[in-house]
Design a protein around this motif. Structure first.
Motif, PDB file in Angstrom:
ATOM      1  N   ALA A 118       0.925   3.979   4.394  1.00 43.36           N
ATOM      2  CA  ALA A 118       0.594   4.518   3.082  1.00 43.36           C
ATOM      3  C   ALA A 118       0.346   6.021   3.179  1.00 43.36           C
ATOM      4  O   ALA A 118       0.110   6.574   4.260  1.00 43.36           O
ATOM      5  CB  ALA A 118      -0.644   3.819   2.526  1.00 43.36           C
ATOM      6  N   LEU A 178       0.821  -1.211   0.000  1.00 40.74           N
ATOM      7  CA  LEU A 178       0.000   0.000   0.000  1.00 40.74           C
ATOM      8  C   LEU A 178       0.853   1.258   0.000  1.00 40.74           C
ATOM      9  O   LEU A 178       0.466   2.287  -0.571  1.00 40.74           O
ATOM     10  CB  LEU A 178      -0.951  -0.008   1.195  1.00 40.74           C
ATOM     11  N   ALA A 179       2.026   1.191   0.595  1.00 45.30           N
ATOM     12  CA  ALA A 179       2.920   2.351   0.604  1.00 45.30           C
ATOM     13  C   ALA A 179       3.486   2.646  -0.784  1.00 45.30           C
ATOM     14  O   ALA A 179       4.026   3.732  -1.008  1.00 45.30           O
ATOM     15  CB  ALA A 179       4.055   2.136   1.606  1.00 45.30           C
TER      16      ALA A 179
END
Length: 305
Positions: free
Chosen positions: A183, A141-142
């Motif tokens: 994120a 997600l990051a």
């Protein structure tokens, strides 16, 4: 420059409007749509997403079905606000098929295939697929440029319980996992979506539209707006087109993921609070210029077939 976008959703009428908005915005390059159990069970939300994209002429955008139940619960927490079929009884043809890969796996693949910071990930349903993606490949997600989430209620009451908004209540464990993923998170809680009000005359104008997408949007909204006349899920998609429509504030937030009357409740610490359990982990959007938002949505849908 076009934004490369993945939309994770649970159609649902407001999700359908968000998909139509995305399809009608020329600066968005839709890589895929992933779906999750939420407004309706997982098999229905996937078919609904496929039908909406087919209606919009976006046969090129794959739809992937995902999680059928939340983490930590045996059954999906669905509702009937959008009708048994999730689209308010509006019948839409389906010409394409749902792709075979599970949503969480496809999210992992797409975020790995593209350079970090080049894909926008929009989530307008329960966050189960995103949490599974992060569990399968930590750090996924990051890699997104932004993770834009419609969910939660910070300074206003919930819409499914007094404490919680529906998406976060449906899977609070996954919501907290996404908040913990590091994120670049933009949250569109009920605080802002409760300001995104659909006026009756705005909805009625779709009925006179000269395109099938506009007329279908009008029919769906007519079935939905009496219960919840708010553009919840269109907000994060609209932000991609015009971030200046929204304003917000950095904060640290945490979700109550325990079973009980406060499940899904979000506590937020704004500013430099000594009692905050950690640094800011999101940008919370708290205000929207609603007339301009409505104009953006109507113009985008008018571009569709």
């Amino acid at each position: 420059m076009k934004h490369k976008v993945i939309i994770d959703c649970d159609p649902g009428i407001d999700d359908a409007l968000a998909l139509l908005l995305a399809a009608g915005l020329p600066d968005l390059d839709l890589l895929a749509v992933t779906t999750v159990a939420g407004n309706r069970p997982a098999d229905i939300t996937a078919i609904n997403a496929r039908r909406i994209l087919d209606l919009a002429g976006r046969h090129d955008v794959p739809v992937h079905a995902g999680a059928a139940r939340p983490l930590g619960h045996a059954d999906a927490r669905c509702n009937l606000v959008h009708g048994e079929d999730g689209l308010g009884g509006v019948v839409l043809p389906q010409s394409g098929q749902v792709a075979p890969e599970h949503s969480a796996l496809r999210l992992v693949q797409l975020l790995a295939e593209h350079p970090p910071g080049t894909v926008e990930l929009v989530a307008t349903g329960p966050l189960t697929n995103l949490a599974l993606c992060e569990a399968l490949a930590p750090g996924s997600l990051a890699r997104a440029r932004h993770v834009l989430v419609m969910g939660g209620a910070l300074r206003v009451p919930g819409n499914i319980t007094p404490a919680a908004e529906f998406n976060f209540y449906s899977d609070p464990v996954s919501a907290q996992m996404v908040l913990d993923a590091g994120a670049n998170l933009l949250l569109f809680p009920l605080d802002v979506t409760s300001q995104a009000v659909m006026h009756p005359e705005w909805i009625a104008a779709f009925g006179a539209a000269d395109n099938a997408c506009g007329r279908a949007a009008g029919e769906m909204l007519a079935a939905y707006a009496e219960l919840d006349p708010l553009l919840h899920d269109a907000c994060p998609v609209a932000w991609l087109a015009d971030p200046e429509l929204f304003s917000g504030q950095r904060c640290h937030a945490a979700v109550d993921w325990r079973d009980g009357p406060t499940a899904g409740h979000v506590r937020a610490w704004f500013g430099e609070r000594d009692d905050a359990p950690g640094p800011a982990n999101m940008q919370a959007l708290l205000a929207v210029r609603n007339d301009e938002l409505l104009a953006l949505v109507a113009a985008a849908i008018a571009r569709l077939p």
